[in-house]
Motif scaffolding. Structure first.
Motif, PDB file in Angstrom:
ATOM      1  N   ILE A 508    -101.232 -17.801-155.024  1.00 49.74           N
ATOM      2  CA  ILE A 508     -99.813 -18.073-154.771  1.00 49.74           C
ATOM      3  C   ILE A 508     -99.254 -17.087-153.740  1.00 49.74           C
ATOM      4  N   LYS A 509     -99.688 -15.828-153.849  1.00 52.27           N
ATOM      5  CA  LYS A 509     -99.201 -14.815-152.903  1.00 52.27           C
ATOM      6  C   LYS A 509     -99.696 -15.108-151.490  1.00 52.27           C
ATOM      7  N   ASN A 510    -100.914 -15.598-151.368  1.00 54.62           N
ATOM      8  CA  ASN A 510    -101.490 -15.866-150.045  1.00 54.62           C
ATOM      9  C   ASN A 510    -101.090 -17.229-149.482  1.00 54.62           C
ATOM     10  N   TYR A 511    -100.388 -18.037-150.282  1.00 57.01           N
ATOM     11  CA  TYR A 511    -100.017 -19.389-149.824  1.00 57.01           C
ATOM     12  C   TYR A 511     -98.925 -19.309-148.760  1.00 57.01           C
ATOM     13  N   THR A 512     -99.104 -20.015-147.651  1.00 52.80           N
ATOM     14  CA  THR A 512     -98.098 -20.074-146.581  1.00 52.80           C
ATOM     15  C   THR A 512     -97.761 -21.537-146.328  1.00 52.80           C
ATOM     16  N   PRO A 513     -96.523 -21.970-146.602  1.00 49.21           N
ATOM     17  CA  PRO A 513     -96.156 -23.388-146.398  1.00 49.21           C
ATOM     18  C   PRO A 513     -96.129 -23.758-144.915  1.00 49.21           C
ATOM     19  N   LYS A 514     -96.337 -25.039-144.651  1.00 51.11           N
ATOM     20  CA  LYS A 514     -96.360 -25.505-143.262  1.00 51.11           C
ATOM     21  C   LYS A 514     -94.954 -25.532-142.663  1.00 51.11           C
ATOM     22  N   GLY A 515     -93.985 -25.930-143.450  1.00 49.59           N
ATOM     23  CA  GLY A 515     -92.616 -26.002-142.953  1.00 49.59           C
ATOM     24  C   GLY A 515     -91.813 -24.775-143.329  1.00 49.59           C
ATOM     25  N   THR A 516     -90.829 -24.463-142.506  1.00 51.18           N
ATOM     26  CA  THR A 516     -89.949 -23.326-142.784  1.00 51.18           C
ATOM     27  C   THR A 516     -88.752 -23.804-143.587  1.00 51.18           C
ATOM     28  N   ILE A 517     -87.907 -22.867-143.990  1.00 54.50           N
ATOM     29  CA  ILE A 517     -86.724 -23.208-144.792  1.00 54.50           C
ATOM     30  C   ILE A 517     -85.721 -24.032-143.992  1.00 54.50           C
ATOM     31  N   LEU A 518     -85.781 -23.909-142.646  1.00 53.56           N
ATOM     32  CA  LEU A 518     -84.863 -24.673-141.797  1.00 53.56           C
ATOM     33  C   LEU A 518     -85.261 -26.148-141.710  1.00 53.56           C
ATOM     34  N   GLU A 519     -86.528 -26.447-142.076  1.00 54.56           N
ATOM     35  CA  GLU A 519     -87.021 -27.821-141.952  1.00 54.56           C
ATOM     36  C   GLU A 519     -87.058 -28.575-143.278  1.00 54.56           C
ATOM     37  N   LEU A 520     -86.983 -27.835-144.388  1.00 47.39           N
ATOM     38  CA  LEU A 520     -87.198 -28.479-145.686  1.00 47.39           C
ATOM     39  C   LEU A 520     -86.061 -29.435-146.039  1.00 47.39           C
ATOM     40  N   SER A 521     -84.827 -28.973-145.930  1.00 56.92           N
ATOM     41  CA  SER A 521     -83.689 -29.785-146.382  1.00 56.92           C
ATOM     42  C   SER A 521     -82.933 -30.454-145.231  1.00 56.92           C
ATOM     43  N   ALA A 522     -83.429 -30.286-144.001  1.00 54.25           N
ATOM     44  CA  ALA A 522     -82.706 -30.853-142.845  1.00 54.25           C
ATOM     45  C   ALA A 522     -83.243 -32.235-142.488  1.00 54.25           C
ATOM     46  N   LYS A 523     -82.411 -33.006-141.798  1.00 56.61           N
ATOM     47  CA  LYS A 523     -82.807 -34.338-141.325  1.00 56.61           C
ATOM     48  C   LYS A 523     -83.573 -34.208-140.016  1.00 56.61           C
ATOM     49  N   ASN A 524     -84.262 -35.300-139.635  1.00 56.35           N
ATOM     50  CA  ASN A 524     -85.084 -35.269-138.420  1.00 56.35           C
ATOM     51  C   ASN A 524     -84.268 -35.103-137.135  1.00 56.35           C
ATOM     52  N   ASP A 525     -82.997 -35.495-137.170  1.00 52.98           N
ATOM     53  CA  ASP A 525     -82.191 -35.382-135.969  1.00 52.98           C
ATOM     54  C   ASP A 525     -81.234 -34.186-135.987  1.00 52.98           C
ATOM     55  N   SER A 526     -81.389 -33.283-137.026  1.00 53.72           N
ATOM     56  CA  SER A 526     -80.502 -32.113-137.098  1.00 53.72           C
ATOM     57  C   SER A 526     -80.898 -31.083-136.045  1.00 53.72           C
ATOM     58  N   PRO A 527     -79.947 -30.245-135.591  1.00 53.61           N
ATOM     59  CA  PRO A 527     -80.258 -29.242-134.558  1.00 53.61           C
ATOM     60  C   PRO A 527     -81.301 -28.218-135.021  1.00 53.61           C
ATOM     61  N   SER A 528     -81.235 -27.803-136.313  1.00 61.10           N
ATOM     62  CA  SER A 528     -82.187 -26.791-136.800  1.00 61.10           C
ATOM     63  C   SER A 528     -83.611 -27.339-136.795  1.00 61.10           C
ATOM     64  N   TYR A 529     -83.750 -28.610-137.209  1.00 59.87           N
ATOM     65  CA  TYR A 529     -85.080 -29.222-137.232  1.00 59.87           C
ATOM     66  C   TYR A 529     -85.651 -29.335-135.816  1.00 59.87           C
ATOM     67  N   LEU A 530     -84.823 -29.788-134.876  1.00 60.86           N
ATOM     68  CA  LEU A 530     -85.268 -29.946-133.490  1.00 60.86           C
ATOM     69  C   LEU A 530     -85.610 -28.603-132.851  1.00 60.86           C
ATOM     70  N   ALA A 531     -84.823 -27.540-133.177  1.00 67.54           N
ATOM     71  CA  ALA A 531     -85.080 -26.203-132.626  1.00 67.54           C
ATOM     72  C   ALA A 531     -86.424 -25.669-133.133  1.00 67.54           C
ATOM     73  N   MET A 532     -86.702 -25.815-134.441  1.00 61.86           N
ATOM     74  CA  MET A 532     -87.969 -25.330-135.007  1.00 61.86           C
ATOM     75  C   MET A 532     -89.162 -26.116-134.469  1.00 61.86           C
ATOM     76  N   LYS A 533     -88.934 -27.437-134.216  1.00 61.19           N
ATOM     77  CA  LYS A 533     -90.021 -28.254-133.661  1.00 61.19           C
ATOM     78  C   LYS A 533     -90.382 -27.781-132.258  1.00 61.19           C
ATOM     79  N   ALA A 534     -89.353 -27.452-131.458  1.00 60.07           N
ATOM     80  CA  ALA A 534     -89.595 -26.943-130.102  1.00 60.07           C
ATOM     81  C   ALA A 534     -90.292 -25.588-130.141  1.00 60.07           C
ATOM     82  N   LYS A 535     -89.887 -24.732-131.073  1.00 58.45           N
ATOM     83  CA  LYS A 535     -90.516 -23.404-131.194  1.00 58.45           C
ATOM     84  C   LYS A 535     -91.982 -23.531-131.581  1.00 58.45           C
ATOM     85  N   LYS A 536     -92.280 -24.454-132.497  1.00 56.25           N
ATOM     86  CA  LYS A 536     -93.678 -24.631-132.932  1.00 56.25           C
ATOM     87  C   LYS A 536     -94.555 -25.140-131.806  1.00 56.25           C
TER      88      LYS A 536
END
Length: 750
Positions: A508-536
């Motif tokens: 559990i300590k070594n587990y790293t999720p694929k998505g960040t907290i900005l992507e979990l509860s946001a919609k696909n067209d939200s600014p936070s989701y789009l910003a994290m997608k560009a950063k990735k």
């Protein structure tokens, strides 16, 4: 080149080589069977050897093998060895042998011929017991002069025919010398036991006065666990051309001592201690000593262990001497399982059956750690030492590792679990069990007002203790900031059933999720989701590479190369410093060892206890009140409370005049009609006079002795008069009548 047989007897001190014959072989075999490395080869007399064998000693320890022959030859000796190496026998045996020789016969009125100075009462009583056991068949008398005991009883011991050997604490012995005008002209041997501790505890004034009263022809022996290399400081003890024996350089701790470092948060230390005691206290190892920082922690832990159902007793500096003696007696007689102490018992106490030492509060200095854990693994026995390490103790732990020259092991590098795991592992406590135990501790602290008050007192005492505690080195503090505490459970505390749970927690300590907290509860067209997608998309490969490297480093496959961190310095190669064979570095190779072991005698005599510190806030405040800032010397110095008058401080805290007497001894002589010892004409009266009691016993012991003596005298009378015979017959008749009456009564009931 010549063969050994053709060389003849050319080497001085070696016998010539003789051709092998059957006769020579038989003689050499006989000699080998006898063995010449024991106490018999040291030239000890029969009564001393008999005491040694009765005590159960067979082979001398290294310090005894090196020290005893030098002491028997009459040379001054400075001996340094770790605790539990047999230092006490190293000076007791030469004293007994020297006092039995015809050259050192007691003179009229000057029977005191050997003086042993100890820093604490407990160590003095232990040494006295040792002297009596080894000197059981020598006929030599011994006594203890201790602070906190009745001074009038000590007057009776030292008046009349004084004992041959006196074991004393410096303050009370000097008080006795001043009051009784004792002459120490006939003293042959003086021993400073735990010499560095004598100076650390502020006995410098008393030691100077005692040494000034001793004859110049005496033999001086200094024994301690740690002392600096230079002999300049020993001049204060009056040594002349001393022989230095040092056996503490190669190792600081016994090889049979197992060390365990347990990482725990400061607020969970009490729960961790309870868990550790549950694991450690077994039928094979039924006892443990716990070291705490202050007297408030000692009392708090005693209350907690009472609630946990673990029998315990405690000792600290402010406790009454008789109460401390009773507490230590209960522990040595195995009436209780745990002894909780401050650093007042960190040295000198011999607990031969002790297997486990636990540091509840980590010691500030490496030397103090050595003496704490030195209570176990004595005289070749195996022992264990656990230390609870909080976040503020990591810097002190790193300093200790430098001093010991050891390396901290991680639980991941250890293959075996349980009691067979290796020494020196730094691990954590089992989280689930620790939380459950902590809930019990919190419940006790809320429900019991006594414990609740003790917690508040402990928190205030800890704040004061941190102020006067020795800080860790600057380098250790820097390293402590970058050193992470271990999260894996210590292998000693790991059970087979816990392996699966530990593995799951580690995953559990070594587990790293694929998505960040900005992507979990946001919609696909939200600014936070789009910003994290560009950063990735821009930095995805770099992030993945760094994560893979971290996993490889944690597994120990990839080693970080500090030289390839910056691209600027990657192409440049540093020139290797070439040093010739005559190069001398400005720091010694064993500088960390010397820093930890050094005891500055001048500083120790001036500022009381530098390393031990006080175990209560009141003691710390009283010490600070006796200091002032000296502008010339640029340091804190002691204030003279007597205005330049020569005064000597006793162990009870009082100050005794060094130049004149208070007259208490004269008053005691008048009350007891004591006869002065200096009259050589009344030798016959001295012979018939009852010898003084050489030990301090309570009144009920003396009463029982008188009753037993009367009973023995009554039984020993072979001839009785008529009245006694009639009384005895009447008594027997009454007993018979009572028995008949009881028997008849039982028959009537049936």
């Amino acid at each position: 080149m010549l063969k050994p047989k053709e060389l003849g007897d050319e080497l001085p001190g070696f016998d010539a080589v003789v051709e092998d014959t059957e006769q020579n072989d038989s003689q050499t075999n006989k000699k080998k069977k006898k063995g010449s490395g024991g106490f018999q080869s040291m030239g000890l007399s029969f009564p001393v050897l008999k005491g040694v064998t009765k005590r159960g000693y067979k082979q001398p320890t290294p310090i005894q093998r090196k020290t005893i022959p030098l002491a028997l030859s009459g040379k001054d000796v400075v001996a340094m060895a770790r605790t539990g190496s047999g230092k006490t026998a190293s000076f007791v045996l030469p004293i007994l042998e020297k006092l039995l020789s015809p050259n050192s016969k007691p003179q009229p009125g000057k029977n005191l011929r050997a003086l042993i100075l100890s820093p604490t009462r407990e160590l003095a009583l232990q040494t006295l017991r040792f002297v009596r056991e080894l000197g059981k068949f020598t006929g030599l008398s011994s006594a203890a002069i201790l602070g906190g005991e009745s001074i009038e009883q000590q007057f009776s011991v030292m008046s009349g025919k004084a004992p041959d050997i006196v074991v004393a604490t410096p303050g009370r012995f000097l008080h006795i010398c001043i009051e009784m005008s004792l002459k120490l002209d006939n003293i042959k041997v003086v021993v400073f036991d735990e010499a560095d501790r004598l100076f650390e505890l502020g006995f410098g004034e008393q030691l100077q006065e005692i040494v000034a009263r001793l004859p110049s022809s005496r033999q001086t022996l200094l024994f301690s666990a740690t002392l600096p290399k230079m002999l300049v400081e020993f001049a204060r003890a009056g040594l002349s051309d001393p022989m230095l024996i040092r056996l503490d350089v190669d190792w600081k701790l016994p090889s049979t001592l197992w060390l365990g470092w347990i990482s725990v948060r400061a607020e969970l230390k009490t729960a961790a201690l309870l868990l550790l005691l549950d694991k450690v206290l077994t039928p094979e190892t039924p006892q443990a000593v716990v070291f705490a920082a202050t007297r408030h922690h000692v009392e708090y832990l005693h209350l907690i262990l009472q609630q946990a159902g673990i029998t315990s007793t405690y000792a600290y500096s402010g406790l009454d001497p008789s109460a401390r003696k009773i507490a230590l007696g209960r522990f040595t007689n195995k009436k209780v399982s745990v002894l909780i102490v401050t650093d007042v018992a960190a040295r000198g106490l011999d607990l031969p059956a002790l297997d486990t030492v636990i540091n509840y509060n980590f010691p500030a200095k490496p030397k103090l750690f050595v003496h704490r854990v030195g209570r176990s693994a004595r005289a070749g026995r195996a022992g264990r030492a656990f230390s609870l390490i909080a976040a503020e103790d990591i810097a002190h732990l790193l300093d200790l590792q430098l001093f010991l020259g050891a390396e901290l092991l991680t639980p991941a590098s250890v293959e075996t679990n349980g009691p067979t795991c290796p020494s020196g592992v730094w691990g954590a406590m089992p989280t689930v069990q620790l939380e459950l135990r902590h809930q019990d501790v919190v419940t006790w602290e809320k429900n019991y007002s006594e414990i609740e008050e003790a917690v508040r007192t402990c928190s205030r005492g800890w704040q004061q203790y941190v102020k006067w505690r020795e800080p860790a080195s600057a380098e250790a503090n820097k390293r402590a900031k970058t050193t992470d505490a271990p999260t894996m459970t210590h292998p000693f505390l790991v059970d087979d059933n816990m392996d699966k749970a530990v593995d799951m927690v580690q995953q559990i300590k070594n587990y790293t999720p694929k998505g960040t907290i900005l992507e979990l509860s946001a919609k696909n067209d939200s600014p936070s989701y789009l910003a994290m997608k560009a950063k990735k998309q821009a930095h995805g490969k770099t992030v993945a590479k760094i994560r893979d490297n971290k996993k490889l480093k944690a597994a120990g496959i990839l080693v970080e190369d500090m030289g390839q961190k910056s691209n600027k310095n990657a192409g440049k190669k540093k020139k290797e410093v070439v040093r010739d064979e005559n190069y001398i570095p400005h720091q010694a190779s064993d500088q960390h060892t010397e820093m930890g072991m050094a005891v500055n005698f001048n500083a120790g005599a001036e500022s009381a206890a530098l390393e031990l510190g006080a175990d209560s806030a009141a003691a710390a405040r009283s010490r600070a009140a006796t200091l002032r800032w000296d502008r010339k010397r640029k340091k804190m110095v002691h204030v003279d409370p007597d205005g330049g008058r020569k005064m000597i401080r006793t162990e009870s805290g009082g100050r005794v005049p060094a130049t004149y007497r208070s007259g208490r001894y004269n008053e005691w002589k008048k009350r007891n009609a004591a006869v002065d010892d200096d009259d050589d004409d009344d030798q016959a009266r001295d012979v018939n006079r009852k010898k003084p009691v050489s030990e301090f016993r309570p009144h009920w012991v003396k009463h029982n002795e008188r009753v037993a003596k009367k009973a023995a005298e009554a039984k020993s009378k072979e001839f009785r008069d008529k009245q006694q015979i009639v009384k005895e017959r009447l008594r027997k008749d009454k007993v018979k009548q009572k028995l008949k009456y009881k028997v008849n009564k039982k028959k009537k009931r049936k």
